[in-house]
Design a protein around this motif. Structure first.
Motif, PDB file in Angstrom:
ATOM      1  N   GLU A 229     -10.998  14.975   0.653  1.00  0.00           N
ATOM      2  CA  GLU A 229     -10.298  13.725   0.535  1.00  0.00           C
ATOM      3  C   GLU A 229     -10.022  13.206  -1.001  1.00  0.00           C
ATOM      4  O   GLU A 229      -9.333  12.390  -1.033  1.00  0.00           O
ATOM      5  N   ALA A 230     -10.181  14.201  -1.779  1.00  0.00           N
ATOM      6  CA  ALA A 230      -9.969  14.100  -3.260  1.00  0.00           C
ATOM      7  C   ALA A 230      -8.487  13.668  -3.730  1.00  0.00           C
ATOM      8  O   ALA A 230      -8.221  13.135  -4.650  1.00  0.00           O
ATOM      9  N   HIS A 231      -7.680  14.177  -2.763  1.00  0.00           N
ATOM     10  CA  HIS A 231      -6.103  14.030  -3.151  1.00  0.00           C
ATOM     11  C   HIS A 231      -5.575  12.886  -2.141  1.00  0.00           C
ATOM     12  O   HIS A 231      -3.971  12.771  -2.030  1.00  0.00           O
ATOM     13  N   SER A 232      -6.519  12.165  -1.415  1.00  0.00           N
ATOM     14  CA  SER A 232      -5.841  11.303  -0.517  1.00  0.00           C
ATOM     15  C   SER A 232      -5.853   9.747  -1.368  1.00  0.00           C
ATOM     16  O   SER A 232      -6.349   9.248  -1.879  1.00  0.00           O
ATOM     17  N   MET A 233      -4.217   9.362  -1.544  1.00  0.00           N
ATOM     18  CA  MET A 233      -3.942   8.365  -2.582  1.00  0.00           C
ATOM     19  C   MET A 233      -3.102   7.402  -1.702  1.00  0.00           C
ATOM     20  O   MET A 233      -2.625   7.783  -0.745  1.00  0.00           O
ATOM     21  N   ALA A 234      -2.579   6.347  -2.486  1.00  0.00           N
ATOM     22  CA  ALA A 234      -1.886   5.218  -2.000  1.00  0.00           C
ATOM     23  C   ALA A 234      -1.387   4.262  -3.259  1.00  0.00           C
ATOM     24  O   ALA A 234      -1.756   4.359  -4.134  1.00  0.00           O
ATOM     25  N   ILE A 235      -0.041   3.991  -2.737  1.00  0.00           N
ATOM     26  CA  ILE A 235       0.602   3.158  -3.670  1.00  0.00           C
ATOM     27  C   ILE A 235       0.679   1.747  -2.946  1.00  0.00           C
ATOM     28  O   ILE A 235       1.188   1.605  -1.870  1.00  0.00           O
ATOM     29  N   VAL A 236      -0.057   0.953  -3.699  1.00  0.00           N
ATOM     30  CA  VAL A 236      -0.415  -0.606  -3.122  1.00  0.00           C
ATOM     31  C   VAL A 236       0.710  -1.564  -3.637  1.00  0.00           C
ATOM     32  O   VAL A 236       0.770  -1.619  -4.953  1.00  0.00           O
ATOM     33  N   PHE A 237       1.336  -2.334  -2.789  1.00  0.00           N
ATOM     34  CA  PHE A 237       2.366  -3.328  -3.089  1.00  0.00           C
ATOM     35  C   PHE A 237       1.816  -4.824  -3.126  1.00  0.00           C
ATOM     36  O   PHE A 237       2.369  -5.705  -4.177  1.00  0.00           O
ATOM     37  N   LYS A 238       0.937  -5.058  -2.103  1.00  0.00           N
ATOM     38  CA  LYS A 238       0.495  -6.363  -2.036  1.00  0.00           C
ATOM     39  C   LYS A 238      -1.351  -6.365  -2.434  1.00  0.00           C
ATOM     40  O   LYS A 238      -1.872  -5.401  -1.543  1.00  0.00           O
ATOM     41  N   ALA A 239      -1.661  -7.282  -2.854  1.00  0.00           N
ATOM     42  CA  ALA A 239      -3.018  -7.190  -3.072  1.00  0.00           C
ATOM     43  C   ALA A 239      -3.874  -7.512  -1.697  1.00  0.00           C
ATOM     44  O   ALA A 239      -5.146  -6.885  -1.643  1.00  0.00           O
ATOM     45  N   SER A 240      -3.299  -8.128  -0.827  1.00  0.00           N
ATOM     46  CA  SER A 240      -3.997  -8.316   0.701  1.00  0.00           C
ATOM     47  C   SER A 240      -4.091  -7.008   1.340  1.00  0.00           C
ATOM     48  O   SER A 240      -5.101  -6.768   1.874  1.00  0.00           O
ATOM     49  N   ASP A 241      -3.355  -6.004   0.810  1.00  0.00           N
ATOM     50  CA  ASP A 241      -3.347  -4.696   1.489  1.00  0.00           C
ATOM     51  C   ASP A 241      -4.625  -3.857   0.763  1.00  0.00           C
ATOM     52  O   ASP A 241      -4.590  -2.497   1.494  1.00  0.00           O
ATOM     53  N   PHE A 242      -5.407  -4.458   0.092  1.00  0.00           N
ATOM     54  CA  PHE A 242      -6.431  -3.344  -0.443  1.00  0.00           C
ATOM     55  C   PHE A 242      -7.522  -3.352   0.622  1.00  0.00           C
ATOM     56  O   PHE A 242      -8.209  -2.595   0.799  1.00  0.00           O
ATOM     57  N   VAL A 243      -7.712  -4.507   1.246  1.00  0.00           N
ATOM     58  CA  VAL A 243      -8.611  -4.689   2.490  1.00  0.00           C
ATOM     59  C   VAL A 243      -8.120  -3.580   3.590  1.00  0.00           C
ATOM     60  O   VAL A 243      -7.097  -3.439   4.016  1.00  0.00           O
ATOM     61  N   GLY A 244      -9.226  -2.709   3.685  1.00  0.00           N
ATOM     62  CA  GLY A 244      -9.106  -1.692   4.655  1.00  0.00           C
ATOM     63  C   GLY A 244      -8.420  -0.382   4.216  1.00  0.00           C
ATOM     64  O   GLY A 244      -8.157   0.543   5.049  1.00  0.00           O
ATOM     65  N   LEU A 245      -8.090  -0.301   3.162  1.00  0.00           N
ATOM     66  CA  LEU A 245      -7.104   0.660   2.522  1.00  0.00           C
ATOM     67  C   LEU A 245      -7.958   1.966   2.991  1.00  0.00           C
ATOM     68  O   LEU A 245      -9.080   2.093   2.477  1.00  0.00           O
ATOM     69  N   SER A 246      -7.053   2.993   3.437  1.00  0.00           N
ATOM     70  CA  SER A 246      -7.850   4.589   3.654  1.00  0.00           C
ATOM     71  C   SER A 246      -7.943   5.357   2.438  1.00  0.00           C
ATOM     72  O   SER A 246      -7.515   6.506   2.649  1.00  0.00           O
ATOM     73  N   VAL A 247      -8.359   4.765   1.161  1.00  0.00           N
ATOM     74  CA  VAL A 247      -8.607   5.910   0.121  1.00  0.00           C
ATOM     75  C   VAL A 247     -10.023   5.789  -0.025  1.00  0.00           C
ATOM     76  O   VAL A 247     -11.033   4.803   0.026  1.00  0.00           O
ATOM     77  N   GLN A 254      -5.068   2.614 -10.773  1.00  0.00           N
ATOM     78  CA  GLN A 254      -4.285   3.308 -11.782  1.00  0.00           C
ATOM     79  C   GLN A 254      -2.938   2.478 -11.958  1.00  0.00           C
ATOM     80  O   GLN A 254      -2.344   2.327 -10.902  1.00  0.00           O
ATOM     81  N   GLU A 255      -2.597   1.937 -13.283  1.00  0.00           N
ATOM     82  CA  GLU A 255      -1.260   1.412 -13.665  1.00  0.00           C
ATOM     83  C   GLU A 255      -0.182   2.584 -13.136  1.00  0.00           C
ATOM     84  O   GLU A 255      -0.336   3.515 -13.259  1.00  0.00           O
ATOM     85  N   TYR A 256       0.866   1.918 -12.403  1.00  0.00           N
ATOM     86  CA  TYR A 256       1.953   2.524 -12.053  1.00  0.00           C
ATOM     87  C   TYR A 256       2.946   2.395 -13.122  1.00  0.00           C
ATOM     88  O   TYR A 256       3.324   1.044 -13.374  1.00  0.00           O
ATOM     89  N   VAL A 257       3.365   3.192 -13.785  1.00  0.00           N
ATOM     90  CA  VAL A 257       4.069   3.253 -15.012  1.00  0.00           C
ATOM     91  C   VAL A 257       5.705   3.624 -14.533  1.00  0.00           C
ATOM     92  O   VAL A 257       5.877   4.512 -14.054  1.00  0.00           O
ATOM     93  N   ASP A 258       6.610   2.832 -15.014  1.00  0.00           N
ATOM     94  CA  ASP A 258       8.102   3.082 -14.872  1.00  0.00           C
ATOM     95  C   ASP A 258       8.213   4.273 -15.778  1.00  0.00           C
ATOM     96  O   ASP A 258       8.185   3.794 -16.928  1.00  0.00           O
ATOM     97  N   ASN A 283      10.955   4.677 -10.013  1.00  0.00           N
ATOM     98  CA  ASN A 283      10.447   3.539 -10.704  1.00  0.00           C
ATOM     99  C   ASN A 283      10.045   2.468  -9.499  1.00  0.00           C
ATOM    100  O   ASN A 283      10.319   2.522  -8.331  1.00  0.00           O
ATOM    101  N   ALA A 284       9.132   1.549 -10.049  1.00  0.00           N
ATOM    102  CA  ALA A 284       8.538   0.422  -9.055  1.00  0.00           C
ATOM    103  C   ALA A 284       9.781  -0.396  -8.199  1.00  0.00           C
ATOM    104  O   ALA A 284       9.472  -0.426  -7.052  1.00  0.00           O
ATOM    105  N   ASP A 285      10.593  -0.689  -8.901  1.00  0.00           N
ATOM    106  CA  ASP A 285      11.735  -1.183  -8.109  1.00  0.00           C
ATOM    107  C   ASP A 285      12.519  -0.598  -6.988  1.00  0.00           C
ATOM    108  O   ASP A 285      12.525  -1.242  -5.827  1.00  0.00           O
ATOM    109  N   ILE A 286      12.642   0.853  -7.251  1.00  0.00           N
ATOM    110  CA  ILE A 286      13.088   1.636  -6.129  1.00  0.00           C
ATOM    111  C   ILE A 286      11.945   1.751  -5.062  1.00  0.00           C
ATOM    112  O   ILE A 286      12.408   1.674  -3.816  1.00  0.00           O
ATOM    113  N   LEU A 287      10.839   1.969  -5.554  1.00  0.00           N
ATOM    114  CA  LEU A 287       9.752   2.124  -4.445  1.00  0.00           C
ATOM    115  C   LEU A 287       9.837   0.765  -3.659  1.00  0.00           C
ATOM    116  O   LEU A 287       9.649   0.815  -2.432  1.00  0.00           O
TER     117      LEU A 287
END
Length: 393
Positions: A229-247, A254-258, A283-287
């Motif tokens: 599972e070393a490469h199982s990643m996620a991009i998170v948009f809301k702080a509440s979605d960290f709960v139960g995150l499957s990473v 890590q910072e998401y850089v535009d 970039n973040a706005d497109i995501l």
């Protein structure tokens, strides 16, 4: 058989080649009675008959010995492999199908990618959160035999790759770039980050803010390779979605850089640095726009299989500061004490910060042309070899 010998010999006449005729000892009728100059019979002892003899050629026990046999012949003849190098080095693959000590006695230098031979990674209970890498049985065997051969030089000792396996350790090493002395007008740094042991931490949002992290952020397992599972990643948009995150935990946020959907893959071979330009995530706005229809749920992906790449035509390529990234490569080479490694750089829109988002060991170099990569590759390992032997070059 004699007709075959004559036909092959005629076809390769004046090519300066030695012809190896490989045959099973079960088919001795296929062994020529007389052989031409430049023709060598290699007989594979497939039935294990210890009485088998082949006075007019070479006897090997397994077909896997053939590459070793060819390399030994090249060494004796002063020749080179199919891809000769100016440094006079012969490349020979080691195989776990043959006795390892027998092979190691034939070589001067060992190059490995031990990150592909990790069995498991044990988390330490120490305060520094360090890890203990458990290699596969065959890799442990290789290490033991190398330890018994003091004249065998290992390019990049096994212990030196430990930081590359740990994303947190790499992020901490990248903090040292702040002290990098450079004449560039731009800054090079690691991405902002935060180690997380529990996604349900009620203080997590505050800790993200203190670490200069805003959303979206990318979440990666702390272990960078060697486990499923070393490469199982996620991009998170809301702080509440960290709960139960499957990473897998522990994780590194890590910072998401535009970065204009442009990634620079850097390849380091000793003192030489190469790079290739790749399409990257948008970039973040497109995501955010694309995830709105899903209620801004976390974007889960396996970085080895699928990335949320921006498939549109690459915009005008940002201008990479070559000297700046070369200075960073020199810093990483010194701190990690590695000869062959790679790292990924993105250029932050607006600030033009050069941000290192990943470091890896022994990358494929597939984007670097062979006529450039191969001489640089051999130059690097030759320099390392002579440095370890105390020879001036």
């Amino acid at each position: 058989m004699d007709d075959t010998v004559n036909a092959v010999s005629l076809a390769w006449k004046n090519k300066g080649a030695t012809i190896l005729h490989v045959v099973s000892n079960c088919n001795e009728r296929l062994i020529p009675k007389s052989i031409n100059s430049g023709w060598i019979n290699v007989v594979v002892n497939v039935d294990g008959d210890s009485a088998s003899k082949n006075p007019s050629g070479i006897l090997i026990e397994k077909l896997e010995e053939l590459p070793l046999t060819i390399c030994e012949l090249n060494r004796k003849r002063g020749a080179f492999p199919l891809n000769p190098t100016e440094n006079g080095l012969i490349f020979m693959p080691l195989t776990f199908d043959l006795p390892m000590l027998y092979q190691l006695k034939k070589v001067d230098i060992v190059i490995h990618k031990a990150t592909d031979e990790i069995s498991s990674i044990e988390r330490s209970n120490s305060c520094d959160g360090s890890s203990n890498i458990i290699y596969t049985t065959r890799m442990q065997e290789l290490q033991r035999y190398i330890g018994d051969l003091p004249d065998c030089c290992v390019i990049d000792p096994f212990d030196n790759i430990f930081p590359v396996v740990d994303r947190l350790k790499i992020q901490e090493i990248l903090l040292g770039l702040a002290n990098l002395k450079t004449e560039s007008q731009h800054k090079i740094r690691g991405a902002y980050f935060l180690k997380v042991d529990n996604f349900e931490d009620v203080q997590l949002e505050q800790r993200l803010h203190e670490a200069k992290l805003s959303l979206p952020s990318i979440v990666k397992p702390q272990v960078a390779c060697g486990v499923a599972e070393a490469h199982s990643m996620a991009i998170v948009f809301k702080a509440s979605d960290f709960v139960g995150l499957s990473v897998p935990l522990p994780a590194v946020v890590q910072e998401y850089v535009d970065h204009s959907s442009t990634l620079f893959k850097m390849y380091v071979l000793g003192e030489k640095v190469f790079y290739a330009v790749k399409n990257s995530t948008p970039n973040a706005d497109i995501l955010k726009n694309s995830s709105e229809k899903n209620g801004f749920k976390p974007l889960l992906f396996d970085s080895l299989k699928s990335l949320p790449i921006d498939g549109s035509k690459m915009k005008e390529q940002p201008e990479l500061d070559i000297q700046l990234v070369t200075d960073a490569a020199t810093y990483l080479r010194r701190v990690l004490d590695l000869t062959i490694f790679g790292f990924d750089v993105v250029l932050q829109e607006g600030t033009r910060d050069h941000v290192i988002v990943d470091v890896n060991y022994l990358p494929s170099f597939k984007e670097v042309p062979n006529e450039i990569a191969i001489p640089a590759f051999w130059d690097a390992i030759r320099m390392k070899f002579h440095t370890r032997k105390g020879v001036l070059v």
